[in-house]
Design an enzyme around this catalytic site. Structure first.
Site, PDB file in Angstrom:
ATOM      1  N   ASP A   1      58.606 125.809  57.382  1.00 45.28           N
ATOM      2  CA  ASP A   1      57.158 126.083  57.411  1.00 45.28           C
ATOM      3  C   ASP A   1      56.422 125.140  56.454  1.00 45.28           C
ATOM      4  O   ASP A   1      55.349 124.613  56.774  1.00 45.28           O
ATOM      5  CB  ASP A   1      56.854 127.556  57.093  1.00 45.28           C
ATOM      6  CG  ASP A   1      57.548 128.068  55.837  1.00 45.28           C
ATOM      7  OD1 ASP A   1      58.423 127.342  55.277  1.00 45.28           O
ATOM      8  OD2 ASP A   1      57.240 129.190  55.399  1.00 45.28           O
TER       9      ASP A   1
ATOM     10  N   SER B   1      57.588 138.237  56.820  1.00 41.66           N
ATOM     11  CA  SER B   1      56.838 139.453  57.149  1.00 41.66           C
ATOM     12  C   SER B   1      56.300 139.422  58.571  1.00 41.66           C
ATOM     13  O   SER B   1      56.249 140.447  59.241  1.00 41.66           O
ATOM     14  CB  SER B   1      55.649 139.634  56.196  1.00 41.66           C
ATOM     15  OG  SER B   1      55.988 139.287  54.884  1.00 41.66           O
TER      16      SER B   1
ATOM     17  N   TYR C   1      63.856 117.026  48.475  1.00 40.26           N
ATOM     18  CA  TYR C   1      63.869 118.446  48.114  1.00 40.26           C
ATOM     19  C   TYR C   1      64.973 119.152  48.901  1.00 40.26           C
ATOM     20  O   TYR C   1      65.051 119.035  50.122  1.00 40.26           O
ATOM     21  CB  TYR C   1      62.511 119.038  48.460  1.00 40.26           C
ATOM     22  CG  TYR C   1      62.213 120.426  47.911  1.00 40.26           C
ATOM     23  CD1 TYR C   1      61.313 120.592  46.856  1.00 40.26           C
ATOM     24  CD2 TYR C   1      62.768 121.572  48.473  1.00 40.26           C
ATOM     25  CE1 TYR C   1      60.995 121.854  46.376  1.00 40.26           C
ATOM     26  CE2 TYR C   1      62.462 122.834  47.991  1.00 40.26           C
ATOM     27  CZ  TYR C   1      61.566 122.963  46.946  1.00 40.26           C
ATOM     28  OH  TYR C   1      61.249 124.220  46.476  1.00 40.26           O
TER      29      TYR C   1
ATOM     30  N   ALA D   1      55.369 137.089  62.461  1.00 37.80           N
ATOM     31  CA  ALA D   1      55.492 135.948  63.364  1.00 37.80           C
ATOM     32  C   ALA D   1      54.079 135.626  63.842  1.00 37.80           C
ATOM     33  O   ALA D   1      53.396 136.479  64.424  1.00 37.80           O
ATOM     34  CB  ALA D   1      56.383 136.295  64.546  1.00 37.80           C
TER      35      ALA D   1
ATOM     36  N   ASP E   1      50.218 126.769  50.819  1.00 40.71           N
ATOM     37  CA  ASP E   1      50.353 127.835  51.809  1.00 40.71           C
ATOM     38  C   ASP E   1      50.406 129.155  51.052  1.00 40.71           C
ATOM     39  O   ASP E   1      51.398 129.472  50.393  1.00 40.71           O
ATOM     40  CB  ASP E   1      51.628 127.616  52.635  1.00 40.71           C
ATOM     41  CG  ASP E   1      51.743 128.624  53.782  1.00 40.71           C
ATOM     42  OD1 ASP E   1      50.898 129.547  53.866  1.00 40.71           O
ATOM     43  OD2 ASP E   1      52.682 128.496  54.584  1.00 40.71           O
TER      44      ASP E   1
END
Lengths: 210, 210
Positions: B74, B9, B68, B11, B89
């Site tokens: 991020d 969505s 993983y 930056a 997060d």
């Protein structure tokens, strides 16, 4: 005698012991010359229902002890035959209601499993995937599909376990059978809501004979 | 030196110590003649980023221990400065990652709080409402707003508590500050992802001087 439970997506019928389901568009074309005892939570078709001959709203005949404001009649009906336990209706939403000594103690609501998947696919194309119904609750997930499945299924599991303590858990709705597998003290009853409606009819026999 | 963390969505930028955020449309018009060190999880703008002068992708410089598959950069960056703890997060999705001895043990994903609200409003007009951020976790809800809020917030709480045990919990993202309130051993760090990027730059000083 026909029973009908109308939700936001579907109208579910029990015609004697025969179960069938119509989507709302199909339901609007449904015609019958038999008495249909119904409950309905779909605001958009309330007026349509009033215009139908043979359709009798059972909602006013439930006497149910709760202080919950605006409890949906489908949740009331599912709880109506239980004196003690937790009722989980897992459809487009998942409602969880706690009943003790025939008194409704409260409840909560989660998105249904298919709607969790839908919202993940909206958030990011990377999160658009099937859920893994076999995901382990005892190991941390190591890939996206398991990470989403763990979040959804273990989240639902922990919430229900937290309120259920040692109560019996009664599952109904499309995903009820799957979720019942997570618990030992659980029962899956596809017809739970109809059982509540039948109980109301037993308490009000004049509705059938009139 | 400018740092930039690009999601689906928005930056988010850190220009020295100045934080600002652009939506993706605004970002596509963003121009600079300073070096921008970025990480990006948005597939749709990968080609655009490659065409930009001054933009340097930090992703290849993270050395992060995990099995993983496909862990978002991020999430890696947020975990990168933590040797032991849980990293949450909470943005359009909520990711929860467990780190022990600087090793990533796995993680899971939930819809973000605003997306829970969105999905409820899709399911039924009756479920379209604000969430009650003050809802009690110790009493069964008695109205729709509380029923939805309990399902969302207590569900998130139980899932995080279950994996955190006695670990410290590091929150970041738009809803991180709110969720951090549910836990005693918690820290809210708006700049957590940028700290991971800064650590990579310290480990690779040639990136700044070149």
């Amino acid at each position: 005698m026909i029973l009908c439970d109308i939700g936001n997506s579907n109208a579910n019928f029990l015609d004697n012991n025969k179960y069938f389901s119509l989507n709302i568009k199909q339901f609007l074309d449904f015609k019958t010359e038999h008495k249909v005892f119904y409950i309905n939570v779909n605001e958009q078709i309330k007026d349509h229902l009033k215009s139908l001959p043979y359709f009798i709203d059972l909602e006013p005949y439930f006497s149910f002890d709760t202080i919950y404001q605006g409890l949906g009649i489908d949740r009331i009906s599912a709880c109506y035959t239980i004196s003690d336990g937790v009722v989980v209706d897992a459809g487009s939403a998942i409602s969880v209601d706690i009943v003790s000594n025939s008194i409704h103690l409260g409840g909560f609501i989660l998105p249904g499993i298919s709607n969790f998947r839908k919202i993940f696919s909206f958030i990011s194309p990377r999160l658009k995937c099937e859920l893994n119904t076999q995901v382990s609750f005892d190991a941390f997930p190591q890939k996206t599909m398991d990470a989403l499945s763990y979040g959804v299924f273990k989240g639902i599991y922990l919430l229900i376990k937290d309120v259920a303590k040692n109560k019996k858990i009664y599952f109904t709705g499309g995903d009820g059978k799957f979720l019942a597998n997570f618990f030992e003290l659980s029962i899956y009853d596809k017809l739970l809501i109809f059982r509540g409606m039948k109980k109301v009819l037993q308490e009000n026999p004049q509705l059938i004979t009139n």
